[in-house]
Write a protein that holds these residues in place. Structure first.
Motif, PDB file in Angstrom:
ATOM      1  N   ASP A  45       0.731  -1.278   0.004  1.00  0.00           N
ATOM      2  CA  ASP A  45       0.175  -0.047   0.073  1.00  0.00           C
ATOM      3  C   ASP A  45       1.022   1.385  -0.171  1.00  0.00           C
ATOM      4  OD1 ASP A  45      -2.289  -1.528  -0.030  1.00  0.00           O
ATOM      5  OD2 ASP A  45      -2.527  -1.333   2.192  1.00  0.00           O
ATOM      6  N   TYR A  46       2.034   1.249   0.895  1.00  0.00           N
ATOM      7  CA  TYR A  46       2.722   2.581   0.854  1.00  0.00           C
ATOM      8  C   TYR A  46       3.599   2.676  -0.602  1.00  0.00           C
ATOM      9  CZ  TYR A  46       6.525   5.534   2.619  1.00  0.00           C
ATOM     10  OH  TYR A  46       7.312   6.471   3.005  1.00  0.00           O
ATOM     11  N   GLU A  48       2.497   1.701  -3.327  1.00  0.00           N
ATOM     12  CA  GLU A  48       1.709   1.928  -4.456  1.00  0.00           C
ATOM     13  C   GLU A  48       1.343   3.578  -4.287  1.00  0.00           C
ATOM     14  OE1 GLU A  48      -3.273   1.186  -5.280  1.00  0.00           O
ATOM     15  OE2 GLU A  48      -1.844  -0.697  -5.180  1.00  0.00           O
ATOM     16  N   LYS A  49       1.363   4.052  -3.162  1.00  0.00           N
ATOM     17  CA  LYS A  49       1.010   5.695  -2.821  1.00  0.00           C
ATOM     18  C   LYS A  49       2.201   6.337  -3.125  1.00  0.00           C
ATOM     19  CE  LYS A  49      -0.763   8.889   0.476  1.00  0.00           C
ATOM     20  NZ  LYS A  49      -1.582   8.865   1.643  1.00  0.00           N
ATOM     21  N   TYR A  50       3.446   5.990  -2.857  1.00  0.00           N
ATOM     22  CA  TYR A  50       4.827   6.779  -2.844  1.00  0.00           C
ATOM     23  C   TYR A  50       5.565   6.569  -4.048  1.00  0.00           C
ATOM     24  CZ  TYR A  50       3.110   8.876   1.581  1.00  0.00           C
ATOM     25  OH  TYR A  50       2.353   9.479   2.494  1.00  0.00           O
TER      26      TYR A  50
END
Length: 119
Positions: A45-46, A48-50
């Motif tokens: 998740d991290y 994918e976001k950053y």
């Protein structure tokens, strides 16, 4: 939820520790198996976001397929039925292919239509 790069790096270290024991990967009843999966999901998740993966350009996609299939510009031009200079123009990003050629590139090189059409 990971809130900082420091947390991200610490979790990566813990994941590597957990991965060093095959039982943590294979034994679904292990508490370390559960921890590994939860941490892996958090990292995904991290990232994918950053660190999102960018859609490749048409040029990058064609170059990749050429490399994978051992094609030269000349053999690719023959395969697609266009001139070698046209292939060069596509590879340098100076021009977009016509709809007919875009369809051939997508179909014959198995490149997603959205990449070929720049959508």
């Amino acid at each position: 939820m990971i809130k900082s790069e420091k947390e991200y790096n610490a979790i990566i270290v813990r994941i590597e520790e957990l991965l060093s024991n095959p039982d943590n990967i294979e034994n679904t009843d292990s508490k370390n198996y559960i921890e590994l999966n939860l941490l892996s999901d958090m990292v995904a998740d991290y990232e994918e976001k950053y660190f999102p993966i960018q859609t490749p350009t048409l040029s990058e996609a064609i170059r990749l397929r050429m490399q994978e299939r051992g094609l030269t510009q000349k053999s690719l031009s023959e395969y697609l039925g266009v001139s070698t200079s046209r292939i060069s123009v596509y590879l340098n990003g100076k021009s977009e292919p016509t709809l007919k050629i875009a369809r051939e590139i997508s179909r014959k090189l198995d490149i997603e239509a959205s990449i070929v059409l720049g959508v």
